[in-house]
Design a protein around this motif. Sequence first.
Motif, PDB file in Angstrom:
ATOM      1  N   PHE A 100       1.656  -4.171  -6.574  1.00 30.36           N
ATOM      2  CA  PHE A 100       0.952  -3.432  -5.539  1.00 30.36           C
ATOM      3  C   PHE A 100       1.870  -2.364  -4.950  1.00 30.36           C
ATOM      4  N   LEU A 101       1.347  -1.160  -4.784  1.00 31.30           N
ATOM      5  CA  LEU A 101       2.106  -0.102  -4.126  1.00 31.30           C
ATOM      6  C   LEU A 101       1.597   0.148  -2.709  1.00 31.30           C
ATOM      7  N   VAL A 102       0.299   0.446  -2.582  1.00 31.25           N
ATOM      8  CA  VAL A 102      -0.220   0.892  -1.296  1.00 31.25           C
ATOM      9  C   VAL A 102      -1.720   0.676  -1.235  1.00 31.25           C
ATOM     10  N   SER A 103      -2.193   0.384  -0.019  1.00 34.67           N
ATOM     11  CA  SER A 103      -3.634   0.337   0.229  1.00 34.67           C
ATOM     12  C   SER A 103      -3.976   1.385   1.277  1.00 34.67           C
ATOM     13  N   PHE A 104      -5.205   1.899   1.200  1.00 29.02           N
ATOM     14  CA  PHE A 104      -5.628   3.035   2.032  1.00 29.02           C
ATOM     15  C   PHE A 104      -7.033   2.751   2.508  1.00 29.02           C
ATOM     16  N   TYR A 105      -7.214   2.806   3.833  1.00 28.12           N
ATOM     17  CA  TYR A 105      -8.515   2.519   4.417  1.00 28.12           C
ATOM     18  C   TYR A 105      -8.710   3.389   5.635  1.00 28.12           C
ATOM     19  N   ASN A 106      -9.897   3.937   5.784  1.00 24.99           N
ATOM     20  CA  ASN A 106     -10.226   4.741   6.960  1.00 24.99           C
ATOM     21  C   ASN A 106      -9.233   5.891   7.136  1.00 24.99           C
ATOM     22  N   ASN A 107      -8.902   6.499   6.015  1.00 29.58           N
ATOM     23  CA  ASN A 107      -8.046   7.694   5.983  1.00 29.58           C
ATOM     24  C   ASN A 107      -6.612   7.467   6.413  1.00 29.58           C
ATOM     25  N   GLU A 108      -6.157   6.217   6.282  1.00 28.87           N
ATOM     26  CA  GLU A 108      -4.750   5.985   6.540  1.00 28.87           C
ATOM     27  C   GLU A 108      -4.244   4.815   5.717  1.00 28.87           C
ATOM     28  N   ILE A 109      -2.929   4.743   5.572  1.00 29.27           N
ATOM     29  CA  ILE A 109      -2.328   3.638   4.849  1.00 29.27           C
ATOM     30  C   ILE A 109      -2.509   2.361   5.660  1.00 29.27           C
ATOM     31  N   SER A 110      -3.062   1.312   5.031  1.00 31.59           N
ATOM     32  CA  SER A 110      -3.246   0.044   5.720  1.00 31.59           C
ATOM     33  C   SER A 110      -2.127  -0.935   5.396  1.00 31.59           C
ATOM     34  N   GLU A 111      -1.551  -0.808   4.222  1.00 32.24           N
ATOM     35  CA  GLU A 111      -0.412  -1.652   3.868  1.00 32.24           C
ATOM     36  C   GLU A 111       0.340  -0.989   2.719  1.00 32.24           C
ATOM     37  N   LYS A 112       1.641  -1.188   2.684  1.00 31.44           N
ATOM     38  CA  LYS A 112       2.435  -0.682   1.565  1.00 31.44           C
ATOM     39  C   LYS A 112       3.505  -1.691   1.210  1.00 31.44           C
ATOM     40  N   SER A 113       3.907  -1.675  -0.044  1.00 30.83           N
ATOM     41  CA  SER A 113       4.947  -2.591  -0.492  1.00 30.83           C
ATOM     42  C   SER A 113       6.310  -1.928  -0.312  1.00 30.83           C
ATOM     43  N   GLU A 114       7.348  -2.718  -0.559  1.00 35.65           N
ATOM     44  CA  GLU A 114       8.701  -2.172  -0.433  1.00 35.65           C
ATOM     45  C   GLU A 114       9.005  -1.170  -1.525  1.00 35.65           C
ATOM     46  N   ILE A 115       8.202  -1.164  -2.584  1.00 35.15           N
ATOM     47  CA  ILE A 115       8.369  -0.160  -3.636  1.00 35.15           C
ATOM     48  C   ILE A 115       7.981   1.221  -3.111  1.00 35.15           C
ATOM     49  N   PHE A 116       7.012   1.264  -2.239  1.00 36.64           N
ATOM     50  CA  PHE A 116       6.424   2.510  -1.737  1.00 36.64           C
ATOM     51  C   PHE A 116       7.353   3.083  -0.671  1.00 36.64           C
ATOM     52  N   ASP A 117       8.423   3.739  -1.136  1.00 33.68           N
ATOM     53  CA  ASP A 117       9.386   4.302  -0.192  1.00 33.68           C
ATOM     54  C   ASP A 117       9.034   5.759   0.118  1.00 33.68           C
ATOM     55  N   ASP A 118       9.984   6.474   0.724  1.00 29.59           N
ATOM     56  CA  ASP A 118       9.715   7.846   1.183  1.00 29.59           C
ATOM     57  C   ASP A 118       9.438   8.824   0.044  1.00 29.59           C
ATOM     58  N   GLN A 119       9.727   8.428  -1.183  1.00 30.26           N
ATOM     59  CA  GLN A 119       9.446   9.301  -2.318  1.00 30.26           C
ATOM     60  C   GLN A 119       7.955   9.316  -2.678  1.00 30.26           C
ATOM     61  N   PHE A 120       7.227   8.344  -2.157  1.00 28.62           N
ATOM     62  CA  PHE A 120       5.809   8.214  -2.469  1.00 28.62           C
ATOM     63  C   PHE A 120       4.960   8.650  -1.276  1.00 28.62           C
ATOM     64  N   SER A 121       3.809   9.217  -1.565  1.00 28.21           N
ATOM     65  CA  SER A 121       2.828   9.490  -0.519  1.00 28.21           C
ATOM     66  C   SER A 121       1.439   9.449  -1.144  1.00 28.21           C
ATOM     67  N   VAL A 122       0.451   9.189  -0.308  1.00 20.81           N
ATOM     68  CA  VAL A 122      -0.934   9.173  -0.766  1.00 20.81           C
ATOM     69  C   VAL A 122      -1.748  10.065   0.162  1.00 20.81           C
ATOM     70  N   GLU A 123      -2.849  10.525  -0.414  1.00 24.63           N
ATOM     71  CA  GLU A 123      -3.695  11.438   0.343  1.00 24.63           C
ATOM     72  C   GLU A 123      -5.117  11.327  -0.165  1.00 24.63           C
ATOM     73  N   ARG A 124      -6.050  11.507   0.763  1.00 36.65           N
ATOM     74  CA  ARG A 124      -7.456  11.631   0.357  1.00 36.65           C
ATOM     75  C   ARG A 124      -7.888  13.006   0.852  1.00 36.65           C
ATOM     76  N   PRO A 125      -7.635  14.036   0.061  1.00 38.45           N
ATOM     77  CA  PRO A 125      -7.797  15.409   0.538  1.00 38.45           C
ATOM     78  C   PRO A 125      -9.242  15.825   0.788  1.00 38.45           C
ATOM     79  N   ASP A 126     -10.180  15.134   0.157  1.00 34.76           N
ATOM     80  CA  ASP A 126     -11.596  15.441   0.377  1.00 34.76           C
ATOM     81  C   ASP A 126     -12.352  14.125   0.309  1.00 34.76           C
ATOM     82  N   GLY A 127     -13.666  14.176   0.195  1.00 33.94           N
ATOM     83  CA  GLY A 127     -14.445  12.946   0.236  1.00 33.94           C
ATOM     84  C   GLY A 127     -14.421  12.123  -1.033  1.00 33.94           C
ATOM     85  N   SER A 128     -13.777  12.660  -2.092  1.00 34.16           N
ATOM     86  CA  SER A 128     -13.862  11.934  -3.358  1.00 34.16           C
ATOM     87  C   SER A 128     -12.506  11.624  -3.979  1.00 34.16           C
TER      88      SER A 128
END
Lengths: 110, 112
Positions: B45-73
């Motif tokens: 597991f790396l990261v979970s995303f809910y309601n347009n924000e990160i809800s949980e992330k693992s220790e693997i998901f460091d500052d080199q990683f980011s997620v985005e939902r730039p539009d509705g899809s």
Amino acid sequence: QKEVEQNSGPLSVPEGAIASLNCTYSDRGSQSFFWYRQYSGKSPELIMSIYSNGDKEDGRFTAQLNKASQYVSLLIRDSQPSDSATYLCAVSGSNYQLIWGAGTKLIIKP
Amino acid sequence: EPEVTQTPSHQVTQMGQEVILRCVPISNHLYFYWYRQILGQKVEFLVSFYNNEISEKSEIFDDQFSVERPDGSNFTLKIRSTKLEDSAMYFCASTRGNREAFFGQGTRLTVV
């Protein structure tokens, strides 16, 4: 650290026999349990989900859950060569993310 | 039948380069995830995303990683400066909540 344990195998089963796959998990508060099948180089494919104690059947597949023993199993009846794959046990975490076992490699011998 | 789609299927990048992996989750799902699987190892597991924000992330998901939902899809995973050890299959998944998660076909990332 929440953990999911599986025997890595390989488990070799003759064609037509029953394959039995087992999984244990460490978090007693876990609520949702899943079995996925993964072919080499492919993504996990959902086979079964189970949420309450007991058995759940879907075609040739039966999932069994025992929360008291923290144990989940998958039975595959009338095993076919196409069932040869790695079977992944997964348990849902606090944000519904999946915590995975390492998988059991199943080989069905014609 | 609705499905999760991921692009590209395979990406080769040089060490230190930025990569963006793309996913289109199932439209009525609410929770989105990234997982990775290094060759021969378990799914992580790396990261979970809910309601347009990160809800949980693992220790693997460091500052080199980011997620985005730039539009509705779309749902994207960015790795800012790739390392050799980032080589893996990356899977996107979505779920309505405490129900089954469905996975995309994966992106094989090779860092050279």
